[in-house]
Design an enzyme around this catalytic site. Structure first.
Site, short mmCIF file in Angstrom:
data_model
loop_
_atom_site.label_atom_id
_atom_site.label_comp_id
_atom_site.label_asym_id
_atom_site.label_seq_id
_atom_site.Cartn_x
_atom_site.Cartn_y
_atom_site.Cartn_z
N LYS A 30 45.77 37.01 38.63
CA LYS A 30 46.19 38.23 39.30
C LYS A 30 47.69 38.18 39.51
O LYS A 30 48.22 37.20 40.05
CB LYS A 30 45.46 38.37 40.65
N CYS B 94 42.46 44.20 40.39
CA CYS B 94 42.57 45.01 41.61
C CYS B 94 43.94 45.65 41.81
O CYS B 94 44.27 46.63 41.15
CB CYS B 94 42.14 44.19 42.82
N GLU C 142 36.01 41.54 41.08
CA GLU C 142 36.94 40.48 41.49
C GLU C 142 36.26 39.50 42.46
O GLU C 142 35.57 39.92 43.39
CB GLU C 142 38.14 41.14 42.17
#
Length: 248
Positions: free
Chosen positions: A101, A133, A41
């Site tokens: 995200k 994540c 990321e």
């Protein structure tokens, strides 16, 4: 498909240095036969709140990666800052596909908004179910990607060292419960747990990394996903009509 996870040690706010190291490790990966290269990321900048290192379409910061992709015929996966979005990308010779995200974590919310949709990205290597994540902790994300036709899952992260066991367990769980290969690439360095892994649709790790900077590779059998789903038809046996939440 030969997949690689490039577990990079990210230098905060040092885009040029991160790019140079990323390309060097990418060359190592393709030299060993990789055609899918996954980075952590925000691997070019880290969570750099001190400077404005965001990019906008057509994302000129990715031009060196575009040149690499064109030269080697591979695909790269990572994320960049686009205004108030942590925007995941899949970059190949046909262009770029994007997935934001969905769940910013903690202090990230002061700087990032969550994405508003979840769908696989169509690429030359198949339909990729990309999550970033903290999204890993929400099984609904991977399940929607799997049910929407993803050929394999990819998670890119900066998961902290204090939660390494969570990372390892959740990465395998997302593969097992959706019966799908999972490429999970985390950052290296003392503050991160590393542990990048390439996991097959049975949940077996094909390659794993420790905590340091390194490249891992494995051959991923996408056809094996369908065979496993025939042996244990868990997705077909779902009963979504009784899963709806009801207050008691």
């Amino acid at each position: 498909m030969i997949a690689s996870c490039i577990q990079l040690s990210i230098r905060l706010c040092k885009r040029r240095e991160n790019l140079t190291r990323a390309l060097a490790l990418a060359a190592e990966a393709v030299g060993e036969g990789a055609d899918v290269l996954v980075f952590p990321e925000l691997f070019l900048t880290g969570f750099c709140y001190e400077e404005d290192l965001s990019d906008r379409p057509p994302y000129p910061s990715l031009d060196p990666l575009r040149s690499f992709v064109e030269e080697y015929g591979c695909m790269m996966v990572g994320s960049i800052v686009d205004g108030r979005l942590n925007r995941g990308f899949c970059l190949d010779e046909s262009g770029i596909g994007l997935q934001e995200k969905i769940h910013p974590f903690g202090p990230e919310k002061d700087h990032f908004d969550g994405g508003g949709s979840i769908s696989p990205i169509k690429t030359s290597k198949g339909r990729i179910g990309l999550s970033i994540c903290y999204d890993l902790r929400f099984p609904e994300v991977a399940r929607k990607l799997a049910l929407s036709g993803a050929d394999f899952l990819v998670t890119i992260a900066q998961f902290p060292a204090s939660r390494g066991y969570h990372w390892q367990t959740l990465c395998r769980a997302r593969a097992i419960e959706n019966q799908i290969p999972h490429l999970a690439c985390n950052a290296a360095g003392p503050e991160f747990c590393g542990g990048s892994a390439i996991i097959d649709a049975w949940g077996t790790p094909l390659a794993e990394a420790g905590s340091g900077e390194r490249v891992i590779l494995a051959e991923v059998d996408l056809a094996g996903r369908d065979l496993i789903r025939e042996q244990i038809p868990a997705l077909k046996d779902r009963r979504p009509e009784i899963y709806r939440f009801q207050k008691v």
